[in-house]
Design a protein around this motif. Sequence first.
Motif, PDB file in Angstrom:
ATOM      1  N   LEU A 226      99.331  32.832 146.493  1.00  0.00           N
ATOM      2  CA  LEU A 226      98.133  33.519 146.989  1.00  0.00           C
ATOM      3  C   LEU A 226      96.942  33.276 146.067  1.00  0.00           C
ATOM      4  CD1 LEU A 226      97.068  35.403 149.199  1.00  0.00           C
ATOM      5  CD2 LEU A 226      97.585  37.331 147.682  1.00  0.00           C
ATOM      6  N   THR A 227      97.162  33.268 144.758  1.00  0.00           N
ATOM      7  CA  THR A 227      96.072  33.036 143.802  1.00  0.00           C
ATOM      8  C   THR A 227      95.461  31.650 144.013  1.00  0.00           C
ATOM      9  OG1 THR A 227      97.087  34.502 142.163  1.00  0.00           O
ATOM     10  CG2 THR A 227      95.461  32.923 141.370  1.00  0.00           C
ATOM     11  N   ARG A 228      96.318  30.649 144.179  1.00  0.00           N
ATOM     12  CA  ARG A 228      95.810  29.282 144.400  1.00  0.00           C
ATOM     13  C   ARG A 228      94.944  29.212 145.649  1.00  0.00           C
ATOM     14  NH1 ARG A 228     101.072  27.828 142.765  1.00  0.00           N
ATOM     15  NH2 ARG A 228     101.732  27.658 144.937  1.00  0.00           N
ATOM     16  N   PHE A 229      95.396  29.842 146.717  1.00  0.00           N
ATOM     17  CA  PHE A 229      94.607  29.798 147.952  1.00  0.00           C
ATOM     18  C   PHE A 229      93.274  30.515 147.773  1.00  0.00           C
ATOM     19  CE2 PHE A 229      93.158  31.908 151.814  1.00  0.00           C
ATOM     20  CZ  PHE A 229      92.966  30.805 152.631  1.00  0.00           C
ATOM     21  N   CYS A 230      93.294  31.699 147.182  1.00  0.00           N
ATOM     22  CA  CYS A 230      92.063  32.484 147.041  1.00  0.00           C
ATOM     23  C   CYS A 230      91.035  31.768 146.156  1.00  0.00           C
ATOM     24  CB  CYS A 230      92.386  33.866 146.479  1.00  0.00           C
ATOM     25  SG  CYS A 230      93.261  34.935 147.649  1.00  0.00           S
ATOM     26  N   LEU A 231      91.491  31.155 145.071  1.00  0.00           N
ATOM     27  CA  LEU A 231      90.573  30.404 144.210  1.00  0.00           C
ATOM     28  C   LEU A 231      89.978  29.215 144.954  1.00  0.00           C
ATOM     29  CD1 LEU A 231      92.546  30.428 140.835  1.00  0.00           C
ATOM     30  CD2 LEU A 231      90.366  31.581 141.296  1.00  0.00           C
ATOM     31  N   LYS A 232      90.788  28.574 145.753  1.00  0.00           N
ATOM     32  CA  LYS A 232      90.306  27.439 146.551  1.00  0.00           C
ATOM     33  C   LYS A 232      89.266  27.908 147.561  1.00  0.00           C
ATOM     34  CE  LYS A 232      92.168  23.391 148.922  1.00  0.00           C
ATOM     35  NZ  LYS A 232      91.897  22.485 147.800  1.00  0.00           N
ATOM     36  N   CYS A 233      89.543  29.045 148.201  1.00  0.00           N
ATOM     37  CA  CYS A 233      88.610  29.596 149.182  1.00  0.00           C
ATOM     38  C   CYS A 233      87.307  30.022 148.507  1.00  0.00           C
ATOM     39  CB  CYS A 233      89.263  30.787 149.887  1.00  0.00           C
ATOM     40  SG  CYS A 233      88.231  31.524 151.177  1.00  0.00           S
ATOM     41  N   GLN A 234      87.419  30.654 147.331  1.00  0.00           N
ATOM     42  CA  GLN A 234      86.225  31.095 146.607  1.00  0.00           C
ATOM     43  C   GLN A 234      85.334  29.908 146.246  1.00  0.00           C
ATOM     44  OE1 GLN A 234      86.457  32.243 142.396  1.00  0.00           O
ATOM     45  NE2 GLN A 234      85.710  34.270 143.032  1.00  0.00           N
ATOM     46  N   SER A 235      85.947  28.860 145.713  1.00  0.00           N
ATOM     47  CA  SER A 235      85.185  27.674 145.327  1.00  0.00           C
ATOM     48  C   SER A 235      84.507  27.036 146.538  1.00  0.00           C
ATOM     49  CB  SER A 235      86.111  26.663 144.645  1.00  0.00           C
ATOM     50  OG  SER A 235      85.427  25.493 144.326  1.00  0.00           O
ATOM     51  N   ALA A 236      85.245  26.923 147.647  1.00  0.00           N
ATOM     52  CA  ALA A 236      84.684  26.324 148.860  1.00  0.00           C
ATOM     53  C   ALA A 236      83.559  27.189 149.413  1.00  0.00           C
ATOM     54  CB  ALA A 236      85.789  26.142 149.901  1.00  0.00           C
ATOM     55  N   ALA A 237      83.725  28.519 149.348  1.00  0.00           N
ATOM     56  CA  ALA A 237      82.696  29.425 149.857  1.00  0.00           C
ATOM     57  C   ALA A 237      81.418  29.316 149.028  1.00  0.00           C
ATOM     58  CB  ALA A 237      83.213  30.858 149.846  1.00  0.00           C
ATOM     59  N   PHE A 238      81.552  29.207 147.716  1.00  0.00           N
ATOM     60  CA  PHE A 238      80.374  29.060 146.852  1.00  0.00           C
ATOM     61  C   PHE A 238      79.607  27.769 147.176  1.00  0.00           C
ATOM     62  CE2 PHE A 238      81.972  31.854 143.116  1.00  0.00           C
ATOM     63  CZ  PHE A 238      81.695  32.985 143.881  1.00  0.00           C
ATOM     64  N   ARG A 239      80.347  26.693 147.413  1.00  0.00           N
ATOM     65  CA  ARG A 239      79.677  25.430 147.741  1.00  0.00           C
ATOM     66  C   ARG A 239      78.892  25.543 149.056  1.00  0.00           C
ATOM     67  NH1 ARG A 239      84.618  23.261 145.948  1.00  0.00           N
ATOM     68  NH2 ARG A 239      85.315  22.928 148.100  1.00  0.00           N
ATOM     69  N   LEU A 240      79.479  26.203 150.031  1.00  0.00           N
ATOM     70  CA  LEU A 240      78.777  26.389 151.311  1.00  0.00           C
ATOM     71  C   LEU A 240      77.538  27.258 151.127  1.00  0.00           C
ATOM     72  CD1 LEU A 240      81.687  26.964 153.869  1.00  0.00           C
ATOM     73  CD2 LEU A 240      80.149  25.014 153.747  1.00  0.00           C
ATOM     74  N   ARG A 241      77.665  28.301 150.302  1.00  0.00           N
ATOM     75  CA  ARG A 241      76.538  29.209 150.088  1.00  0.00           C
ATOM     76  C   ARG A 241      75.409  28.480 149.364  1.00  0.00           C
ATOM     77  NH1 ARG A 241      79.158  33.757 147.872  1.00  0.00           N
ATOM     78  NH2 ARG A 241      79.566  34.591 149.939  1.00  0.00           N
ATOM     79  N   ASP A 242      75.772  27.560 148.473  1.00  0.00           N
ATOM     80  CA  ASP A 242      74.752  26.752 147.801  1.00  0.00           C
ATOM     81  C   ASP A 242      73.927  25.967 148.806  1.00  0.00           C
ATOM     82  OD1 ASP A 242      74.969  27.415 145.190  1.00  0.00           O
ATOM     83  OD2 ASP A 242      76.347  25.789 144.650  1.00  0.00           O
ATOM     84  N   ARG A 243      74.630  25.351 149.735  1.00  0.00           N
ATOM     85  CA  ARG A 243      73.915  24.542 150.745  1.00  0.00           C
ATOM     86  C   ARG A 243      73.059  25.422 151.650  1.00  0.00           C
ATOM     87  NH1 ARG A 243      78.892  21.505 150.880  1.00  0.00           N
ATOM     88  NH2 ARG A 243      79.602  22.555 152.771  1.00  0.00           N
ATOM     89  N   ARG A 244      73.584  26.599 151.980  1.00  0.00           N
ATOM     90  CA  ARG A 244      72.827  27.499 152.871  1.00  0.00           C
ATOM     91  C   ARG A 244      71.560  28.023 152.215  1.00  0.00           C
ATOM     92  NH1 ARG A 244      76.292  32.098 155.575  1.00  0.00           N
ATOM     93  NH2 ARG A 244      74.221  32.499 156.400  1.00  0.00           N
TER      94      ARG A 244
END
Length: 512
Positions: free
Chosen positions: A387-405
Amino acid sequence: MYKVLLVDDEPFAIEGLELLIDWEKRGFRVEGACGNGEEAIRRIRLDPPDLVVTDIRMPVLDGFELIEGTRRMGNDSTLFVIASGYDDFEYARRAMRLGVTHYLTKPVVSEEADELLGRLENELRERERRLLIRHSADRYAASHALSVLLFGGEDSERREALRTLSPLAEQAFAWAYLHVGTDEEGLGAVREAALGMAEELECCHLIDCDRGAFGLVLGLKRSDREEIQIFANRLLPALQEATPGRIGVAAGRVVERLDDLSVSYRSAAEAERFLFFGTGQVIHYEDIRGKTLSSDPGALKAADAIVEAVENGRPDELEAAVREAFRTFEARMTLPELVGIFCTQVVLRCASVYKELGGDPNELIKEAGLDDGVPPGRHLRESAESLTRFCLKCQSAAFRLRDRRTGGTPAKVADFLRRNYTASFTIKEIAERFYINPVYLGQSFSRKYGMGILDYIHDLRIEEAKRRLRETDDASYTIAESVGYRGYQHFLKQFEKRLGMKPADYRLLSSP
């Protein structure tokens, strides 16, 4: 090598048999020699050989009486060869009645003996092959019958299973089922290791279960757990050699009748659930009897803190939130199924956050290896790590999307700081100015510039201070105030941290 016993009252005859025949060429080894049939009978009783080469005429007990005595003892496996110089039809007829069809004439001829040994070798190998086939068939039939008793079946199937197992039932006083759990990738090797150990014992059979798991039915000489512990202590190292992954063994209740094996199976399944919490690699039902696992759904509320950390927290805060949730599960001994529901809930909610930012949640889940669903995890620690691996992956991906937005907010913040670095701002105030979460701003700024916002401000101030030290005669404390430091010591600390020297030394070194 096949064991050979030579029997003859003439020492020279025995010596000739030993020297003139190349026994090892055909896979035989002479283990000993006897001077009469009575001596040979005693030796055969203690250590039955594969082959006996005997003379006929001997004192005390002749060759025929030796063969008859061996068969009366119940030994039907030892082969006999008659070595004699007497060409008498009566001898041949009597030997045939005893089932002996192999002869060596005296004096022994090496070629004749070699040919005979070749036939005997083939006969012994064929017998071993038939015995192996029969043994394998018997063990397969026994394992199938045990499966019926373990997992249930029609009354007629159970009666037939008990008939099949009647010889096995007499070999043990009590019985127990041990369930073996391991990682999927190591299952094949672990099963082979367990099967090899089971086949070394008469009262141990490997039973395949559903979901690719397996267990062992163990016959016991007494009705207690000590014998199970001894077996488990042998079994566990053998299985650990087969895989670097996790191994868990759950032993069920001891039952005195094969017909009650299902009781042992169900209790082993109950004990196995406690292996989820890392209580040991071997667990006995008696150790957990009376204990219960928590089914309190309140534990699911911890998902809120994890999802909030995915959206707005730092990676270390996210990891801490997951750890705290699983510490609670361990303390409360939460049902493994409920932990699985919790993990699924977190994954789906994180995927929803990612989708709201414009990402493809299915792609994210697939990259994390969760496209077939959240793996249940055979251990609490494994579930937490997954679960930790998935959540960290999701957090990183979400930050990248928010940067673009946000159109490159960190760059806008950097430009603002370059124009206003002499002023005093908190990160929260800067985040409010740009309508962004302060935690996210700090993380995205660090990823882009390799440093935090405060260090970026200090760098700007010190660069300007360096220019003033080179180009003006202003006092250092005056320069410190002009670039935004309210206290000179704070300026001095930041200056020395970056240049390794005091402002006065820098001015001296920079002067023409």
